[in-house]
Design an enzyme around this catalytic site. Structure first.
Site, PDB file in Angstrom:
ATOM      1  N   SER A  79       0.857  -1.186   0.000  1.00 49.08           N
ATOM      2  CA  SER A  79       0.000   0.000   0.000  1.00 49.08           C
ATOM      3  C   SER A  79       0.893   1.236   0.000  1.00 49.08           C
ATOM      4  O   SER A  79       1.747   1.365  -0.873  1.00 49.08           O
ATOM      5  CB  SER A  79      -0.952  -0.030   1.202  1.00 49.08           C
ATOM      6  OG  SER A  79      -1.842   1.062   1.146  1.00 49.08           O
ATOM      7  N   HIS A  92      -2.459  -1.090  -3.380  1.00 47.25           N
ATOM      8  CA  HIS A  92      -3.588  -0.170  -3.229  1.00 47.25           C
ATOM      9  C   HIS A  92      -3.312   1.058  -4.101  1.00 47.25           C
ATOM     10  O   HIS A  92      -2.400   1.838  -3.813  1.00 47.25           O
ATOM     11  CB  HIS A  92      -3.746   0.265  -1.767  1.00 47.25           C
ATOM     12  CG  HIS A  92      -4.056  -0.866  -0.831  1.00 47.25           C
ATOM     13  ND1 HIS A  92      -3.810  -0.804   0.521  1.00 47.25           N
ATOM     14  CD2 HIS A  92      -4.579  -2.092  -1.048  1.00 47.25           C
ATOM     15  CE1 HIS A  92      -4.183  -1.944   1.092  1.00 47.25           C
ATOM     16  NE2 HIS A  92      -4.650  -2.742   0.152  1.00 47.25           N
ATOM     17  N   ASP A 109      -4.415  -4.908   5.999  1.00 46.68           N
ATOM     18  CA  ASP A 109      -4.785  -5.712   4.835  1.00 46.68           C
ATOM     19  C   ASP A 109      -3.626  -6.643   4.467  1.00 46.68           C
ATOM     20  O   ASP A 109      -2.478  -6.218   4.396  1.00 46.68           O
ATOM     21  CB  ASP A 109      -5.120  -4.798   3.651  1.00 46.68           C
ATOM     22  CG  ASP A 109      -5.635  -5.574   2.445  1.00 46.68           C
ATOM     23  OD1 ASP A 109      -6.202  -6.658   2.633  1.00 46.68           O
ATOM     24  OD2 ASP A 109      -5.457  -5.073   1.316  1.00 46.68           O
TER      25      ASP A 109
END
Length: 192
Positions: A13, A39, A135
């Site tokens: 991310s 992401h 995540d």
């Protein structure tokens, strides 16, 4: 114990574009397929894939729904869509789809990692890189529990030590490494 790695799955991310840019160009064929969830907003995933493709010996592309994963290729999840693997006969196929965000993320690393745990198991290598939140932690643990090898980026080289820390804290990471050690380690693991 030597094992054949048939697939590498990566999740990242915040700071992940830079981390992937430090890893992917240093991976050399022959190489098993790589699937990546970063992401990233829709549109940017294609531009990032195209830039990485110019800099890498492997073919890097934005993943497309329904395509079969092939060696020497890197598939980056399209921004705004989840990505997972499904079995098509004996082949692994990419499924890109719209569904509610997971951990406020779409694409979500967990969705990819859980599918890798289920379909590839001990023949996979999972890598969790810099990013905010948690995540990927549960999915990486599922991969490890199926016998997969797992790596996590260390705190010192992470832009944000959220995702790798969550994975490390829940016992999902077998080995934690600084970013500059990742390419050599990944290369050697897939060639055991």
């Amino acid at each position: 114990m030597a094992r054949k790695i048939k697939l590498v799955a990566m999740g990242s991310s915040t700071g992940g574009v830079e981390a992937l840019s430090a890893i992917l160009p240093k991976l050399k064929p022959p190489f098993p397929p790589i699937v990546v969830v970063q992401h990233i907003p829709a549109g940017f995933s294609r531009m990032f894939s195209e830039r990485m493709n110019k800099e890498s010996a492997l073919t890097v592309k934005e993943a497309e729904d329904g395509e079969l994963v092939k060696p020497d290729c890197v598939y980056i999840a399209p921004g705004g869509l989840h990505m997972k693997l499904i079995k098509q006969n004996e082949n692994l196929q990419i499924k890109c789809f719209m569904a509610p965000p997971v951990h406020s993320c779409r694409p979500a690393v967990d969705i990819l990692f859980f599918s890798v745990a289920e379909l590839v198991g001990a023949e996979a290598l999972g890598v969790i890189l810099t990013g905010i939140g948690k995540d990927g932690a549960a999915g990486l643990l599922a991969m490890k529990n199926k016998g997969a090898l797992t790596l996590g980026q260390d705190e010192a080289t992470s832009a944000v030590y959220g995702m790798p820390k969550s994975a490390f804290d829940c016992g999902a990471v077998l080995k934690q490494l600084p970013l500059d050690s990742m390419p050599l380690t990944i290369n050697s693991m897939v060639r055991q």
